[in-house]
Design a protein around this motif. Structure first.
Motif, PDB file in Angstrom:
ATOM      1  N   ASN A 392       4.953  -6.304 154.354  1.00 42.83           N
ATOM      2  CA  ASN A 392       6.148  -6.123 154.567  1.00 42.83           C
ATOM      3  C   ASN A 392       6.639  -5.670 155.951  1.00 42.83           C
ATOM      4  OD1 ASN A 392       7.561  -7.338 152.241  1.00 42.83           O
ATOM      5  ND2 ASN A 392       6.599  -5.430 151.072  1.00 42.83           N
ATOM      6  N   ASP A 393       6.026  -4.714 156.272  1.00 43.65           N
ATOM      7  CA  ASP A 393       6.079  -4.219 157.771  1.00 43.65           C
ATOM      8  C   ASP A 393       5.596  -5.168 158.698  1.00 43.65           C
ATOM      9  OD1 ASP A 393       7.211  -1.721 156.991  1.00 43.65           O
ATOM     10  OD2 ASP A 393       5.279  -0.451 157.085  1.00 43.65           O
ATOM     11  N   PHE A 394       4.825  -5.920 158.583  1.00 44.75           N
ATOM     12  CA  PHE A 394       4.271  -6.830 159.747  1.00 44.75           C
ATOM     13  C   PHE A 394       5.216  -7.934 159.714  1.00 44.75           C
ATOM     14  CE2 PHE A 394       2.057 -10.252 161.847  1.00 44.75           C
ATOM     15  CZ  PHE A 394       1.700  -9.574 162.943  1.00 44.75           C
ATOM     16  N   LEU A 395       5.894  -8.398 158.591  1.00 46.31           N
ATOM     17  CA  LEU A 395       6.826  -9.333 158.415  1.00 46.31           C
ATOM     18  C   LEU A 395       8.122  -8.832 159.269  1.00 46.31           C
ATOM     19  CD1 LEU A 395       7.151 -10.589 154.633  1.00 46.31           C
ATOM     20  CD2 LEU A 395       6.055 -11.979 156.862  1.00 46.31           C
ATOM     21  N   GLN A 396       8.344  -7.677 159.169  1.00 41.36           N
ATOM     22  CA  GLN A 396       9.627  -7.032 160.135  1.00 41.36           C
ATOM     23  C   GLN A 396       9.215  -7.141 161.507  1.00 41.36           C
ATOM     24  OE1 GLN A 396      12.619  -6.001 159.064  1.00 41.36           O
ATOM     25  NE2 GLN A 396      11.849  -6.970 157.114  1.00 41.36           N
ATOM     26  N   VAL A 397       7.910  -6.792 161.975  1.00 42.17           N
ATOM     27  CA  VAL A 397       7.495  -7.003 163.264  1.00 42.17           C
ATOM     28  C   VAL A 397       7.777  -8.645 163.911  1.00 42.17           C
ATOM     29  CG1 VAL A 397       5.565  -7.155 164.905  1.00 42.17           C
ATOM     30  CG2 VAL A 397       5.615  -5.419 163.363  1.00 42.17           C
ATOM     31  N   ARG A 398       7.177  -9.409 162.924  1.00 45.73           N
ATOM     32  CA  ARG A 398       7.716 -10.798 163.360  1.00 45.73           C
ATOM     33  C   ARG A 398       9.089 -11.073 163.454  1.00 45.73           C
ATOM     34  NH1 ARG A 398       4.794 -14.696 159.155  1.00 45.73           N
ATOM     35  NH2 ARG A 398       6.086 -16.355 160.736  1.00 45.73           N
ATOM     36  N   SER A 399       9.882 -10.518 162.418  1.00 43.63           N
ATOM     37  CA  SER A 399      11.362 -10.900 162.547  1.00 43.63           C
ATOM     38  C   SER A 399      11.957 -10.252 163.795  1.00 43.63           C
ATOM     39  CB  SER A 399      12.022 -10.066 161.332  1.00 43.63           C
ATOM     40  OG  SER A 399      13.452 -10.279 161.353  1.00 43.63           O
TER      41      SER A 399
END
Length: 500
Positions: A392-399
């Motif tokens: 989930n944290d890496f999804l936030q990086v991508r976001s």
């Protein structure tokens, strides 16, 4: 061949997992993962010492007209081009000029060693250059088996200026390997021979590698005509780590000096860590956790990183408050990813059996199915929670990167890449999928859970390969590279005799 007559090294390529754009600013950090694909540089004593006196012959056998001849003037301490050269190679020439200038001061046997002349052989693993044309010539599909079947150090069938690169940091790896092999040949430094040696290194106090790092950073900046972040050179020296850049002011003054002022003494006074304590880059070892592997793909559509960085910097300058908010948000999630990598590695060390049983259970399922296994007796809820938090944290990086794309009108994670990355995330065991470094159209990386058994028969790798082969929105070609944690390494010359 005597060990005194040769010095061979290799330096890895890089993938910036977190820290794109932020790593330019000393306030922030980035996690750079070294690759198994490496640049090899070999320095040999010339055989014909009468004709080749003070000569420096450079050969890059993968390229058409890949030979550049120079002469070292022992009096003026200048490297001059041979008039027979068919092209210029400033990256190589300025690196050799400055490294030999340093060696002329620090090596007591310099005159004896350079008088015989030297031969320099430089080669990059296939992954540094696009192999699409080679696969087409061999009539092979774009998959892992095909890419591994291409001969090592395959000919690029073009001039060096025309080669299509894959973004693994070829210039930084090449320059670092070249500087290291020259400093090693002239007995100024010695470097580790394997990954076990690296584990014992104190990154802050190891003189040889810090001196190499500083000289390579200077030469790379000089070759590129600017002081960059330096994470690519740092990865070539230290391998995988969390990186905070050095203060550019440390070397800025060197570029203002003319030839007469740029003496060996001046270079050493700035680049030698024993003399100049102001070098302040930080290197904190970090790597992808055990039981995971990295795979990379070259996408047919390229991007111009300098143009993208220029646009982002212009927007940041024009919108300082908005940029600071976005930078801090992105930094927060970047740091969380880096910390979770470390926590998972610690879990493996402290409770190995539980760690591996969790990975072996989950690796055959996609992330959106993992939660269903939290009550499974083979799955540790603590480890599962760490994995889902990392996801989930890496999804936030991508976001955050997509927000930056939108605000700067720069294709950092363009829509076509978003579609591909989202599709990758649906494959079994894929923990993360992203665009490395500055982003763009030209590459992607995936972090895959493979468990204890490594290899291409991993269910996640098989699913990725099928997805990439059948992807219609863009042309996706896998690379051979996976992760490799160590940096610059001494090589056994016997492994490369056929190339010299």
């Amino acid at each position: 061949m005597s060990n005194h007559d040769v010095y061979a090294v290799s330096a890895p390529g890089k993938v910036l997992i977190t820290g794109g754009y932020l790593v330019l600013d000393q306030q922030y950090t980035g996690f750079v993962q070294a690759t198994s694909s490496r640049f090899v540089c070999i320095i040999l004593k010339n055989n014909n010492t009468t004709i080749d006196k003070y000569s420096v012959k450079v050969i890059s056998p993968q390229f058409i007209q890949g030979q550049w001849n120079y002469h070292w003037n022992i009096e003026s301490k200048e490297l001059t081009e041979d008039e027979t050269n068919t092209s210029k190679n400033y990256y190589i020439q300025c690196t050799i000029q400055n490294t030999l200038l340093i060696a002329s001061k620090l090596c007591s046997d310099f005159k004896t060693l350079i008088e015989t002349g030297i031969k320099v052989v430089i080669m990059g693993h296939n992954d540094f250059y696009s192999q699409r044309e080679q696969l087409d010539k061999m009539n092979l599909p774009k998959n892992f088996k095909s890419i591994h079947s291409i001969p090592n150090f395959c000919s690029a069938n073009c001039l060096i200026k025309d080669v299509n690169k894959t973004g693994l940091g070829s210039s930084a790896a090449m320059i670092t390997a070249l500087v290291s092999s020259l400093l090693g040949y002239f007995k100024i430094i010695d470097i580790p021979s394997n990954e076990q040696d690296y584990e014992k290194i104190d990154t802050k106090n190891d003189y040889c590698l810090n001196f190499l790092h500083n000289v390579a950073q200077y030469c790379h900046c000089l070759a590129q005509g600017k002081v960059g972040s330096g994470f690519d050179v740092s990865a070539a020296v230290w391998g995988s780590h969390v990186y905070r850049r050095f203060n550019p002011a440390i070397i800025n003054d060197l570029y203002k000096l003319d030839k007469k002022e740029l003496t060996a003494e001046k270079l050493i006074s700035v680049l030698d860590p024993k003399i100049n304590p102001n070098w302040d880059a930080t290197v904190k070892p970090c790597h992808i956790p055990p039981g995971f592997t990295m795979r990379l793909a070259d996408i047919a559509t390229g991007s111009s990183t300098p143009k993208m960085v220029s646009k982002v910097n212009a927007w940041k300058k024009a919108n300082p408050e908005e940029a600071a908010e976005l930078w801090n948000s992105l930094s927060t999630y970047n740091n969380k990813v880096n910390i979770l990598f470390e926590e998972l590695t610690k879990k493996c060390q402290s409770d190995s059996e539980t760690y591996w049983s969790t990975l072996e259970t989950l690796k055959n399922y996609s992330v959106d199915q993992w939660k269903e296994y939290e009550n499974n007796t083979n799955v540790s809820k603590d480890i599962l929670d760490l994995l889902l938090e990392l996801y989930n944290d890496f999804l936030q990086v991508r976001s955050c990167l997509r927000v930056l794309s939108q605000k700067t009108e720069t294709p950092i994670e363009p829509e076509s890449q978003t579609h591909l990355l989202d599709a990758c995330m649906k494959c079994p065991g894929i923990l993360m999928a992203g665009v490395p470094g500055a982003g763009g159209y030209d590459a992607i990386f995936c972090i895959i859970m493979e468990g204890k058994k490594s290899g291409e028969d991993c269910k996640g790798i098989i699913a990725l390969e099928k997805l990439w082969q059948n992807w219609e929105e863009s042309s996706v070609c896998p690379l051979c590279a996976c992760q490799s944690n160590f940096g610059i390494s001494k090589e056994d010359i016997n492994n490369y005799l056929e190339y010299i």
